[in-house]
Design a protein around this motif. Structure first.
Motif, PDB file in Angstrom:
ATOM      1  N   MET A  26       0.840  -1.192   0.000  1.00 33.85           N
ATOM      2  CA  MET A  26       0.000   0.000   0.000  1.00 33.85           C
ATOM      3  C   MET A  26       0.878   1.247   0.000  1.00 33.85           C
ATOM      4  SD  MET A  26      -3.291   1.097   0.233  1.00 33.85           S
ATOM      5  CE  MET A  26      -4.297  -0.094   1.110  1.00 33.85           C
ATOM      6  N   ARG A  27       0.607   2.129  -0.932  1.00 37.14           N
ATOM      7  CA  ARG A  27       1.327   3.400  -1.022  1.00 37.14           C
ATOM      8  C   ARG A  27       0.402   4.501  -0.502  1.00 37.14           C
ATOM      9  NH1 ARG A  27       5.746   3.309  -4.264  1.00 37.14           N
ATOM     10  NH2 ARG A  27       5.497   5.438  -4.994  1.00 37.14           N
ATOM     11  N   VAL A  28       0.879   5.243   0.506  1.00 41.23           N
ATOM     12  CA  VAL A  28       0.042   6.210   1.204  1.00 41.23           C
ATOM     13  C   VAL A  28       0.614   7.620   1.078  1.00 41.23           C
ATOM     14  CG1 VAL A  28      -1.068   6.815   3.381  1.00 41.23           C
ATOM     15  CG2 VAL A  28      -0.489   4.417   2.897  1.00 41.23           C
ATOM     16  N   LEU A  29      -0.224   8.554   0.630  1.00 39.87           N
ATOM     17  CA  LEU A  29       0.126   9.968   0.667  1.00 39.87           C
ATOM     18  C   LEU A  29      -0.577  10.573   1.876  1.00 39.87           C
ATOM     19  CD1 LEU A  29       1.385  12.518  -0.626  1.00 39.87           C
ATOM     20  CD2 LEU A  29      -0.762  12.827  -1.848  1.00 39.87           C
ATOM     21  N   LEU A  30       0.202  11.105   2.796  1.00 41.52           N
ATOM     22  CA  LEU A  30      -0.330  11.669   4.031  1.00 41.52           C
ATOM     23  C   LEU A  30      -0.119  13.172   4.049  1.00 41.52           C
ATOM     24  CD1 LEU A  30      -1.363  11.374   7.017  1.00 41.52           C
ATOM     25  CD2 LEU A  30       1.055  11.063   7.646  1.00 41.52           C
ATOM     26  N   THR A  31      -1.177  13.929   4.248  1.00 43.34           N
ATOM     27  CA  THR A  31      -1.055  15.376   4.459  1.00 43.34           C
ATOM     28  C   THR A  31      -1.182  15.654   5.952  1.00 43.34           C
ATOM     29  OG1 THR A  31      -3.421  15.838   4.226  1.00 43.34           O
ATOM     30  CG2 THR A  31      -2.089  15.816   2.204  1.00 43.34           C
ATOM     31  N   GLY A  32      -0.700  16.804   6.372  1.00 45.64           N
ATOM     32  CA  GLY A  32      -0.725  17.114   7.798  1.00 45.64           C
ATOM     33  C   GLY A  32       0.159  16.180   8.600  1.00 45.64           C
ATOM     34  N   ALA A  33       1.272  15.785   8.010  1.00 48.03           N
ATOM     35  CA  ALA A  33       2.132  14.766   8.621  1.00 48.03           C
ATOM     36  C   ALA A  33       2.778  15.222   9.928  1.00 48.03           C
ATOM     37  CB  ALA A  33       3.221  14.346   7.635  1.00 48.03           C
ATOM     38  N   ASP A  34       2.862  16.546  10.148  1.00 47.42           N
ATOM     39  CA  ASP A  34       3.495  17.046  11.358  1.00 47.42           C
ATOM     40  C   ASP A  34       2.500  17.307  12.481  1.00 47.42           C
ATOM     41  OD1 ASP A  34       2.284  19.114  10.012  1.00 47.42           O
ATOM     42  OD2 ASP A  34       3.895  20.573  10.355  1.00 47.42           O
TER      43      ASP A  34
ATOM     44  N   TRP B  71       4.253  -1.062   4.074  1.00 49.87           N
ATOM     45  CA  TRP B  71       3.572   0.054   3.432  1.00 49.87           C
ATOM     46  C   TRP B  71       4.583   1.163   3.154  1.00 49.87           C
ATOM     47  CZ3 TRP B  71      -2.087   1.384   5.038  1.00 49.87           C
ATOM     48  CH2 TRP B  71      -2.850   0.217   5.056  1.00 49.87           C
ATOM     49  N   VAL B  72       4.362   1.878   2.052  1.00 53.18           N
ATOM     50  CA  VAL B  72       5.236   2.988   1.668  1.00 53.18           C
ATOM     51  C   VAL B  72       4.472   4.291   1.867  1.00 53.18           C
ATOM     52  CG1 VAL B  72       6.557   4.042  -0.199  1.00 53.18           C
ATOM     53  CG2 VAL B  72       6.402   1.537  -0.026  1.00 53.18           C
TER      54      VAL B  72
ATOM     55  N   ASP C 205      -3.159  24.466  -3.703  1.00 55.58           N
ATOM     56  CA  ASP C 205      -2.669  24.594  -5.081  1.00 55.58           C
ATOM     57  C   ASP C 205      -2.984  23.300  -5.826  1.00 55.58           C
ATOM     58  OD1 ASP C 205      -1.199  24.667  -7.445  1.00 55.58           O
ATOM     59  OD2 ASP C 205       0.564  25.581  -6.524  1.00 55.58           O
ATOM     60  N   SER C 206      -4.011  23.322  -6.641  1.00 54.41           N
ATOM     61  CA  SER C 206      -4.462  22.093  -7.306  1.00 54.41           C
ATOM     62  C   SER C 206      -3.388  21.491  -8.212  1.00 54.41           C
ATOM     63  CB  SER C 206      -5.739  22.360  -8.116  1.00 54.41           C
ATOM     64  OG  SER C 206      -5.509  23.339  -9.119  1.00 54.41           O
ATOM     65  N   LEU C 207      -2.634  22.338  -8.892  1.00 59.45           N
ATOM     66  CA  LEU C 207      -1.594  21.825  -9.783  1.00 59.45           C
ATOM     67  C   LEU C 207      -0.491  21.117  -8.997  1.00 59.45           C
ATOM     68  CD1 LEU C 207      -1.241  24.736 -12.378  1.00 59.45           C
ATOM     69  CD2 LEU C 207      -2.514  22.587 -12.599  1.00 59.45           C
ATOM     70  N   ALA C 208      -0.135  21.679  -7.836  1.00 59.71           N
ATOM     71  CA  ALA C 208       0.874  21.051  -6.994  1.00 59.71           C
ATOM     72  C   ALA C 208       0.382  19.706  -6.463  1.00 59.71           C
ATOM     73  CB  ALA C 208       1.238  21.969  -5.834  1.00 59.71           C
ATOM     74  N   VAL C 209      -0.888  19.659  -6.085  1.00 61.30           N
ATOM     75  CA  VAL C 209      -1.471  18.412  -5.575  1.00 61.30           C
ATOM     76  C   VAL C 209      -1.487  17.351  -6.669  1.00 61.30           C
ATOM     77  CG1 VAL C 209      -3.594  17.319  -4.723  1.00 61.30           C
ATOM     78  CG2 VAL C 209      -2.851  19.524  -3.782  1.00 61.30           C
ATOM     79  N   PHE C 210      -1.931  17.734  -7.864  1.00 58.88           N
ATOM     80  CA  PHE C 210      -1.980  16.770  -8.977  1.00 58.88           C
ATOM     81  C   PHE C 210      -0.586  16.257  -9.322  1.00 58.88           C
ATOM     82  CE2 PHE C 210      -6.109  18.770 -10.803  1.00 58.88           C
ATOM     83  CZ  PHE C 210      -6.851  18.141  -9.804  1.00 58.88           C
ATOM     84  N   ALA C 211       0.390  17.166  -9.311  1.00 58.80           N
ATOM     85  CA  ALA C 211       1.758  16.764  -9.643  1.00 58.80           C
ATOM     86  C   ALA C 211       2.303  15.772  -8.615  1.00 58.80           C
ATOM     87  CB  ALA C 211       2.660  17.997  -9.711  1.00 58.80           C
ATOM     88  N   GLU C 212       2.022  16.029  -7.337  1.00 62.69           N
ATOM     89  CA  GLU C 212       2.473  15.140  -6.267  1.00 62.69           C
ATOM     90  C   GLU C 212       1.837  13.754  -6.401  1.00 62.69           C
ATOM     91  OE1 GLU C 212       4.643  14.146  -2.845  1.00 62.69           O
ATOM     92  OE2 GLU C 212       4.663  16.081  -3.871  1.00 62.69           O
ATOM     93  N   VAL C 213       0.558  13.738  -6.658  1.00 64.79           N
ATOM     94  CA  VAL C 213      -0.171  12.465  -6.764  1.00 64.79           C
ATOM     95  C   VAL C 213       0.227  11.711  -8.033  1.00 64.79           C
ATOM     96  CG1 VAL C 213      -2.468  11.468  -7.091  1.00 64.79           C
ATOM     97  CG2 VAL C 213      -2.100  13.192  -5.320  1.00 64.79           C
ATOM     98  N   ASP C 214       0.369  12.430  -9.133  1.00 63.79           N
ATOM     99  CA  ASP C 214       0.783  11.772 -10.381  1.00 63.79           C
ATOM    100  C   ASP C 214       2.177  11.171 -10.249  1.00 63.79           C
ATOM    101  OD1 ASP C 214      -1.596  12.462 -11.525  1.00 63.79           O
ATOM    102  OD2 ASP C 214      -0.813  14.148 -12.682  1.00 63.79           O
ATOM    103  N   SER C 215       3.031  11.834  -9.468  1.00 61.55           N
ATOM    104  CA  SER C 215       4.390  11.347  -9.283  1.00 61.55           C
ATOM    105  C   SER C 215       4.446  10.133  -8.358  1.00 61.55           C
ATOM    106  CB  SER C 215       5.270  12.466  -8.718  1.00 61.55           C
ATOM    107  OG  SER C 215       6.534  11.978  -8.304  1.00 61.55           O
ATOM    108  N   PHE C 216       3.734  10.217  -7.241  1.00 61.99           N
ATOM    109  CA  PHE C 216       3.823   9.169  -6.220  1.00 61.99           C
ATOM    110  C   PHE C 216       2.898   7.984  -6.493  1.00 61.99           C
ATOM    111  CE2 PHE C 216       2.683   7.630  -1.841  1.00 61.99           C
ATOM    112  CZ  PHE C 216       3.906   7.018  -1.577  1.00 61.99           C
ATOM    113  N   LYS C 217       1.755   8.267  -7.144  1.00 62.92           N
ATOM    114  CA  LYS C 217       0.756   7.244  -7.464  1.00 62.92           C
ATOM    115  C   LYS C 217       0.334   6.441  -6.224  1.00 62.92           C
ATOM    116  CE  LYS C 217       2.000   6.672 -12.321  1.00 62.92           C
ATOM    117  NZ  LYS C 217       2.799   7.921 -12.365  1.00 62.92           N
ATOM    118  N   PRO C 218      -0.297   7.123  -5.271  1.00 65.03           N
ATOM    119  CA  PRO C 218      -0.705   6.437  -4.039  1.00 65.03           C
ATOM    120  C   PRO C 218      -1.926   5.536  -4.244  1.00 65.03           C
ATOM    121  CG  PRO C 218      -1.535   8.675  -4.037  1.00 65.03           C
ATOM    122  CD  PRO C 218      -0.657   8.551  -5.252  1.00 65.03           C
ATOM    123  N   ASP C 219      -2.041   4.537  -3.385  1.00 67.51           N
ATOM    124  CA  ASP C 219      -3.256   3.726  -3.318  1.00 67.51           C
ATOM    125  C   ASP C 219      -4.245   4.342  -2.335  1.00 67.51           C
ATOM    126  OD1 ASP C 219      -2.165   1.443  -4.903  1.00 67.51           O
ATOM    127  OD2 ASP C 219      -0.791   1.309  -3.188  1.00 67.51           O
TER     128      ASP C 219
END
Length: 286
Positions: free
Chosen positions: A1-9, A24-25, A38-52
């Motif tokens: 499972m690949r996880v993108l976490l916001t508010g990590a701090d 898990w990654v 910033d929608s473009l920044a969010v899309f770029a992050e998600v497209d790069s990391f490809k989280p599940d």
């Protein structure tokens, strides 16, 4: 499972990282590394990391400041949440969004269910409600978890504030006419992990909070009682006061107890045993 976490701090972000299953990654982001408005920044992050899975633990949570910073609160709590939901849909990732008891006005006399009418009293609650609606409008398979009175060994919270003030002050006035359920951030993290691994869980809103309701005054009493058992040096007198005695820019719901039967029914998740968690974190903090 690949996880993108916001508010990590934040409290939940830190506790979630502590409990991440082996194998898990995770990509941890905070306001400095990913601007969710910033929608473009969010899309770029998600497209790069490809989280599940995307877990949105980021939020504008300064309840009182939100009254004068409504635009900033809305950007983070509404636009940011919507951007993440859109990005999750874009890569077919599960999306978990954290919300709050402040979507209610506190006029109930029985625990709030997910289907009860919302009526936030302030800007913070309104933006969190609008965030919920925007997330579910993007994808009704998104999961929204409303929680309350979050505390942990991390960040800023009521437990740490009481322990800090109790060392220096002989007397503390604590609001006694607002009731809710303290919730340990680590238990919220565990609930998220159980939800995403249960294929029977459907999208929608779920309530998750502590297993016993108290007033802020009663919570403070429990904190000092537990802290003294592990060597805490402070010994303040705790006095109950009314909401009128402690005016704030933003109104708080006087009753924000959440009914957690739905999350139990779908996944068997029990409410947060906050007293056990309090005992454990007092050992770490004292």
């Amino acid at each position: 499972m690949r996880v993108l976490l916001t508010g990590a701090d934040g409290q939940l972000g830190r506790c979630f990282q502590d409990r991440l299953p082996v194998g898990w990654v995770i990509r941890e982001t905070d306001a400095k590394t990913l601007d969710i408005t910033d929608s473009l920044a969010v899309f770029a992050e998600v497209d790069s990391f490809k989280p599940d899975l995307i877990v949105n633990a980021a939020a504008y949570t300064a309840v009182d400041k939100a009254e004068s910073e409504s635009e900033i609160a809305s950007l983070v709590n509404v636009d940011g949440a919507r951007n993440l939901a859109n990005a999750a849909l874009r890569v077919n990732a599960k999306f978990i969004h954290i919300s709050t008891d402040y979507v209610f006005d506190g006029n109930a006399v029985t625990p709030y269910q997910e289907t009860d009418v919302t009526n936030p009293l302030g800007i913070y609650g309104k933006t969190k409600l609008d965030g919920e609606l925007s997330v579910l409008a993007v994808n009704d398979e998104s999961i929204v978890i409303r929680t309350a009175w979050v505390f942990s060994e991390y960040g800023n919270n009521f437990v740490k504030t009481m322990l800090r003030l109790g060392v220096d002050r002989a007397c503390l006035g604590v609001v006694a006419d607002q009731r809710g359920c303290p919730t340990y951030a680590g238990d919220i993290a565990n609930a998220i992990l159980l939800l995403v691994q249960n294929s029977n869980v459907k999208g929608g809103i779920y309530h998750y909070c502590g297993d016993k309701d108290v007033s802020w005054f009663e919570f403070a009493e429990a904190i000092f009682k537990q802290a003294k058992m592990v060597g805490y040096s402070g010994s303040p007198e705790v006095k109950g006061i009314t909401t009128k005695d402690y005016p704030t820019p933003a109104a708080r719901p006087k009753y924000s107890i959440l009914n957690c039967q739905k999350i139990k029914q779908y996944s068997g998740i029990e409410e947060s045993d906050w007293r056990t968690a309090l005992a454990a974190i007092c050992i770490k903090l004292i």
